[in-house]
Structure formats: C-alpha cells, structure tokens
Design an enzyme around this catalytic site. Structure first.
Site: not given
Length: 168
Positions: A30, A119
């Site tokens: 992430h 992301c």
C-alpha cells in the site's frame, strides 16, 4: 515529529514531507505520501475499515476516499519504508506544491482501479505530477503471461486432439 517517536518501523531515515511511503501488507504493498509531523495522505476504502484492508476493499467498490492519517495508524502491525523509487525517472515537484495538492484532496472521494488508478498512482501523481505504478505494470504483465500461457495450452490441446482424430 512527536507522533513518530514511539513508533518503530523499517526505514533508514525519518520521512520528509513529500516522501513516498511503501507499506508492506501481507499480500500487496500500500502506498502513502508523507505530509510531515507524523501524518500521511493515502486512499482508503469509502467505508474505511482496518488499515490492513485499505486497498483490498477499494478494489471491490471502485471508489476510495483520500484520508490524512498518522503514519503509525496507517501502517498498523505491518512495516514500511521510504521509497521515492521514481526520482531517477521523474523530477519531484516542489515540496510546497506536493503538500498543497495533497491537502486539497483530503476527504474527497476519488475513483479507484487496481490496474489504472490505484494507491501508488495516486501518490506518484502527487509527488511527480505523473500517475505511475510498478505494481500495476507487474500485474498487467502477469495477466498477459497467464493469458498467453492459457492460449498456448489451448492451442496445443486443439492440435493434439486433431492429430489423434486423424489416426482413427
């Protein structure tokens, strides 16, 4: 940097505003962008759950919310590193511009797509003005290889079945 004092994770130096933060989840990475004073900005599911499910839930909803969080809360029990990996390819925008762009988007809902707008795309767009993602390129290559292999096996199976029919 008081918010970072009691927080330990894997990194070689303290993050600086505008740095890309790569968070290592069990099955994926992430990405976030460091704002300063222990805070990051990242995209999370619209119905925010645990930090570990950030990108996974967004995949299903195709929407994400831009959030400002403490780095330690976003990382949770995982590890992270500072990873400005595209600095040799793209020139980072001035830090003031990166932070201005990031702050303007806080609490906004944005589209999310694992391969085209994830992301990593989000934070690289903030830092460089270019939305790039090594993760999506890797995934697209993997999908292409699997598709190519499946096609090759299908073709081989078809050729094999035709050659067996000729024998009878």
């Amino acid at each position: 940097m008081a918010a970072l004092e009691s927080f330990s994770a894997t990194y070689h130096r303290d993050p600086r505003p505008g740095d890309l933060i790569e968070i290592f989840r069990p099955a994926y990475q992430h990405w976030a962008l460091y704002l300063g004073d222990g805070y990051i900005i990242n995209v999370t599911p619209v119905d925010e759950g645990s930090p570990a499910s950030s990108s996974a839930k967004s995949v299903l909803s195709r929407k994400a919310r831009v959030r400002m969080q403490l780095l330690k809360d976003a990382v949770g029990n995982d590890t992270y590193c500072i990873n400005n990996k595209y600095d040799n390819t793209y020139n980072p925008l001035p830090v003031k511009e990166i932070i201005r762009r990031a702050r303007h988007l806080i609490d906004q809902e944005v589209p999310y797509d694992l391969l085209g707008n994830n992301c990593e795309h989000f934070v690289t767009w903030l830092r460089y003005g270019e939305a790039v993602s090594g993760q999506s390129k890797t995934a697209i290559c993997a999908i292409g290889l699997v598709t190519l292999a499946a096609g090759a096996f299908s073709l081989l199976g078809l050729l094999h079945s035709r050659s067996r029919k000729r024998e009878y």
